[in-house]
Write a protein that holds these residues in place. Structure first.
Motif: not given
Length: 183
Positions: A38-52
């Protein structure tokens, strides 16, 4: 090879939970089984930190639990494709998390198929006849042999491989001594 039925079901549920984060899935035949990526496109680091973690849990619960074979369950990859650079601390935390899948963070916007070729199938490896390994003749290490002299392999967790290797070393030592005495 894209598996569209599962991809569409997962995408609908994914969009309702994570909005516009892009999700891609690929099922890769490997030997007698399949690898799932699977791949997930993440727009910014804060989004990744909150959702990974939530994304990882979502995919594990809605997809990985449906895989019937152990090979497929254990060969499961989740690529987070980030637009901006990710701090080393967050990258380390995510990539070393062992729950459900191997997680890899990519910041150069590659497509899932090229990520699969590089990280899973290793299609970038070039092995040819020009890459031959020359092994010099074996040279005995006197310190090692002196440590083995008169020793017996003991222990609670001795494997057959350890015992075989130890016996092979001792036999090699004995053969070497016999050769020296014959001269």
């Amino acid at each position: 090879m894209e598996h569209t039925l599962i991809d569409n079901q997962i995408k609908e549920q994914f969009i309702s939970n994570f909005g516009d984060l892009g999700l891609t899935y690929q099922q890769i035949p490997l030997g007698r089984g399949y690898v799932h990526a699977f791949s997930v496109n993440i727009d910014k680091e804060s989004t990744l930190k909150e959702t990974w973690q939530t994304i990882s849990n979502f995919i594990a619960m809605h997809f990985q639990t449906r895989i019937g074979d152990n090979f497929g369950k254990y060969n499961f990859y989740l690529f987070y494709i980030a637009v901006e650079n990710i701090s080393n601390e967050l990258k380390y935390k995510i990539e070393n998390n062992t729950f459900s899948s191997r997680k890899i963070i990519i910041t150069n916007g590659e497509e899932l198929s090229s990520l699969v070729n590089f990280h899973i199938l290793n299609n970038d490896l070039k092995i040819g006849q020009e890459n031959t390994v020359v092994i010099d003749s074996f040279k005995k290490n006197e310190q090692l042999w002196s440590k083995l002299q008169g020793r017996v392999l003991k222990g609670i967790r001795i494997t057959n491989a350890a015992t075989d290797t130890y016996n092979e070393l001792l036999n090699f030592k004995r053969e070497e001594q016999d050769e020296i005495q014959k001269d």
